[in-house]
Structures are given as structure tokens and as C-alpha cells.
Scaffold this motif. Structure first.
Motif, short mmCIF file in Angstrom:
data_model
loop_
_atom_site.label_atom_id
_atom_site.label_comp_id
_atom_site.label_asym_id
_atom_site.label_seq_id
_atom_site.Cartn_x
_atom_site.Cartn_y
_atom_site.Cartn_z
N PRO A 114 -18.08 65.06 50.80
CA PRO A 114 -19.45 65.41 51.19
C PRO A 114 -20.35 65.69 49.98
CG PRO A 114 -17.82 66.65 52.45
CD PRO A 114 -17.08 65.99 51.34
N LEU A 115 -21.63 65.74 50.25
CA LEU A 115 -22.64 65.98 49.22
C LEU A 115 -22.32 67.28 48.47
CD1 LEU A 115 -25.38 64.92 48.12
CD2 LEU A 115 -26.49 66.39 49.83
N HIS A 116 -22.21 67.18 47.15
CA HIS A 116 -21.85 68.34 46.32
C HIS A 116 -22.48 68.19 44.94
CE1 HIS A 116 -18.96 65.23 45.23
NE2 HIS A 116 -18.79 65.86 44.07
N ASP A 117 -22.41 69.25 44.14
CA ASP A 117 -23.06 69.23 42.84
C ASP A 117 -22.07 69.39 41.69
OD1 ASP A 117 -22.39 71.89 43.08
OD2 ASP A 117 -24.41 72.67 42.71
N HIS A 118 -22.60 69.19 40.46
CA HIS A 118 -21.85 69.38 39.21
C HIS A 118 -22.73 70.18 38.27
CE1 HIS A 118 -18.54 66.53 40.12
NE2 HIS A 118 -19.47 65.91 40.83
N PRO A 119 -22.91 71.48 38.51
CA PRO A 119 -23.88 72.27 37.73
C PRO A 119 -23.54 72.33 36.25
CG PRO A 119 -22.43 73.69 39.03
CD PRO A 119 -22.16 72.31 39.48
N TYR A 137 -28.64 62.61 44.63
CA TYR A 137 -29.96 63.22 44.46
C TYR A 137 -30.01 63.98 43.14
CZ TYR A 137 -30.34 62.76 49.62
OH TYR A 137 -30.37 62.31 50.92
N ASP A 138 -31.24 64.22 42.68
CA ASP A 138 -31.53 65.18 41.62
C ASP A 138 -32.55 66.18 42.15
OD1 ASP A 138 -29.92 64.12 39.48
OD2 ASP A 138 -31.39 62.50 39.28
N TRP A 139 -32.47 67.42 41.69
CA TRP A 139 -33.43 68.42 42.11
C TRP A 139 -34.83 68.06 41.62
CZ3 TRP A 139 -31.68 71.00 45.88
CH2 TRP A 139 -30.40 71.57 45.89
N LYS A 160 -34.82 64.65 45.04
CA LYS A 160 -35.27 63.25 45.05
C LYS A 160 -34.07 62.33 44.99
CE LYS A 160 -38.77 60.22 43.00
NZ LYS A 160 -38.01 58.96 43.09
N LEU A 161 -34.10 61.29 45.80
CA LEU A 161 -33.01 60.32 45.84
C LEU A 161 -32.92 59.59 44.50
CD1 LEU A 161 -30.91 59.07 47.84
CD2 LEU A 161 -32.61 57.29 48.29
N ALA A 162 -31.70 59.56 43.94
CA ALA A 162 -31.48 58.87 42.66
C ALA A 162 -30.68 57.59 42.84
CB ALA A 162 -30.75 59.81 41.69
N VAL A 163 -29.70 57.61 43.75
CA VAL A 163 -28.83 56.45 43.98
C VAL A 163 -28.52 56.37 45.46
CG1 VAL A 163 -26.59 55.37 43.47
CG2 VAL A 163 -27.74 56.72 41.70
N ASP A 164 -28.56 55.16 45.99
CA ASP A 164 -28.14 54.92 47.38
C ASP A 164 -27.67 53.47 47.46
OD1 ASP A 164 -27.60 55.01 50.07
OD2 ASP A 164 -29.69 55.20 50.71
N LYS A 165 -26.39 53.24 47.12
CA LYS A 165 -25.90 51.87 47.05
C LYS A 165 -24.38 51.84 47.19
CE LYS A 165 -25.56 51.75 41.96
NZ LYS A 165 -26.03 51.06 40.73
N GLY A 182 -28.28 61.71 39.32
CA GLY A 182 -27.64 61.93 40.62
C GLY A 182 -26.58 63.01 40.58
N ASN A 183 -26.95 64.20 40.06
CA ASN A 183 -25.97 65.28 39.91
C ASN A 183 -25.41 65.77 41.23
OD1 ASN A 183 -25.22 68.36 39.46
ND2 ASN A 183 -25.09 67.35 37.47
N LEU A 184 -26.15 65.58 42.31
CA LEU A 184 -25.67 65.95 43.64
C LEU A 184 -25.36 64.65 44.38
CD1 LEU A 184 -28.69 67.66 43.16
CD2 LEU A 184 -27.40 69.14 44.68
N HIS A 185 -24.09 64.43 44.73
CA HIS A 185 -23.77 63.14 45.32
C HIS A 185 -22.70 63.23 46.41
CE1 HIS A 185 -20.89 62.53 41.63
NE2 HIS A 185 -20.38 63.37 42.51
N CYS A 186 -22.70 62.18 47.23
CA CYS A 186 -21.75 62.03 48.33
C CYS A 186 -21.09 60.68 48.20
CB CYS A 186 -22.49 62.14 49.66
SG CYS A 186 -21.50 61.73 51.12
N PHE A 187 -19.76 60.62 48.41
CA PHE A 187 -19.01 59.37 48.35
C PHE A 187 -18.45 59.03 49.73
CE2 PHE A 187 -17.81 60.66 43.79
CZ PHE A 187 -18.90 59.98 43.26
#
Length: 262
Positions: A114-119, A137-139, A160-165, A182-187
């Protein structure tokens, strides 16, 4: 017999040189106190080395067939996500230190992180085989936050959406940085796949690097009077609220590649 032994020895030396070379470069590049700038030569070289890694170099065999317990990527009932993720993701630890982590995630079809971050972290990723959908996404800065209005109304922050592919192996490595990429992402696995990750520095909660999970809401959900979004770009933004991952299934695997010499 002698020729066969020599060929096996040469093959193992070649494998060792790849994963050992990747480890050695990470060890020389990263430190607990930080990493080089994104434009630095060491980070560029790291991407080049990572791009040469193949499944066999880390002890993996490319999946030949789909997982019959997956229900596919698009034609599924989103309310029955647990049922479709019957087979867990496998996490394989290669190396972990105060400076960086090297690990592999093996995804069966339709499995999701699920969507998570890498602070405060930089993450290099290499898709070793298969197909993986990435949404990231990026903040938005400065932070744009809608405060909670009571129970059942979470605080949300604009991203803001950074990657969707969809990534299909073989493909170039990807890099995300603390504040962009895209520091916050979902795979989501479209087909069985494996991802080799390098996280620098690694997660460490007491140093402020805790993994947080999020739910994303369409911009229109909280948009009234909020958010610096231009008309016609609403699809490029979303509101993120912290959540607990109730449907993340993961088990530990054993690294079967060539040993790494510290």
C-alpha cells in the motif's frame, strides 16, 4: 571435468563481482550521516551498476507462469482485496547496516504494497523480472493541510502525482529522493515480479524514519477553498490521510545469491 569446473568457477566469479560490486559501491557511497547530492557522480554510477543486475545475480529464477491465485490487476472487486491477495509478498534481506539496506521484494500477481513513505530517504529500485504498477506522489510544499473536523474525519495533506505507470522488465532503475521523485508510493503486481531495493539511509524510527501508510482521496473530496490547484489539473493532485495497512501480507525469504563480503 576440468573445463566444466572452470566454467562454473568463472560463472560464480562473475556473479560475485556484480552483487559484491554493488555492495562495495553502496558501502563507499553512503554513510549514517547522509548521502551525496542527487547530481553526484557516485549516485549516477550506482544506477549504472544496478542496471546490470539480473535475477540470477541475486539467486532468483524468473517466473515462467502466472500465479493462479491472483485475480488479475484490473478486473477485480476492490471490496474483496484480501481474497485476491491470498499469496503473500516475500521479503528477502540481503544486507542491512546503519548506512543502507539492500533487499528484494517478490510479488505474486495482484499483490500490493500500500501507499507508504520513505522520510528523509533515497531509494534506488531495479525491477528484476515481471510487471509492476507504480503510483507515487510528492508532498505539495509549503504544506497544504485540511484539519480534522472530528471522529471519522482524518487530517489530510495535499500531494502531487509524480508517477502512475506500469514498469515492465527489463527497464532502467528508478530513484526517489526525500522531496521528489515519488517518495510516497504504492506497488501493485500486474504479473509475478521482483524488485531489488537500496534504501539509504534505512528505516529507523528513533531517528525519525518511520514508515507511514496512507490512503489517497481524489482532490475533489476536500477541495472546497483548499489547495493551490489550477483548473484542469485536479487529476494531478490527491489528499493523503495516514492509515493502518490492514491488508498487507508479507513473509520472509532466504537470500540465495552469491555471498557478500563486508
Amino acid at each position: 571435468m576440468v573445463l566444466g569446473s572452470f566454467q562454473r568457477y568463472f560463472s560464480m566469479r562473475h556473479q560475485n563481482s556484480k552483487i559484491q560490486g554493488l555492495y562495495d559501491h553502496c558501502k563507499n557511497t553512503f554513510s549514517p550521516s547522509g548521502i551525496p547530492s542527487p547530481s553526484s557522480q557516485p549516485l549516477h554510477k550506482l544506477s549504472l551498476i544496478l542496471d546490470t543486475i539480473r535475477p540470477a545475480d541475486v539467486g532468483l529464477k524468473k517466473e515462467a507462469a502466472d500465479d493462479d491465485r491472483g485475480l488479475g490487476f484490473f478486473g477485480v472487486n476492490q471490496q474483496n482485496r484480501i481474497a485476491r491477495w491470498a499469496k503473500p509478498i516475500t521479503y528477502i534481506d540481503i544486507h542491512e547496516s546503519d548506512s543502507f539496506t539492500m533487499c528484494i521484494f517478490c510479488f505474486p500477481t495482484s499483490s500490493v504494497i500500500p501507499l507508504h513513505d520513505h522520510p528523509g530517504m533515497t531509494v534506488f529500485s531495479k525491477l528484476l523480472y515481471g510487471s509492476l504498477h507504480v503510483k507515487a506522489y510528492d508532498w505539495v510544499e509549503p504544506p497544504c493541510i485540511v484539519e480534522s473536523k472530528g471522529p471519522g474525519h482524518p487530517q489530510v495533506r495535499l500531494a502531487k502525482l509524480a508517477v502512475d505507470k506500469v514498469l515492465n522488465a527489463p527497464c532502467e532503475p528508478s530513484v526517489l529522493y526525500p522531496k521528489h521523485g515519488g517518495n510516497l508510493h504504492c506497488f501493485t503486481a500486474v504479473r509475478p515480479c521482483a524488485m531489488l531495493d537500496i534504501l539509504a539511509p534505512p528505516y529507523k524510527e528513533y531517528e525519525g524514519r518511520k514508515c507511514t501508510y496512507y490512503h489517497d482521496y481524489p482532490y475533489s473530496t476536500f477541495s472546497a477553498g483548499n489547495g493551490p490547484v489550477c483548473v484542469g489539473e485536479e487529476d494531478e493532485y490527491a489528499w493523503l490521510a495516514e492509515t493502518e495497512p490492514s491488508d498487507l501480507y508479507m513473509n520472509s525469504g532466504v537470500y540465495a545469491g552469491p555471498p557478500i563480503k563486508p
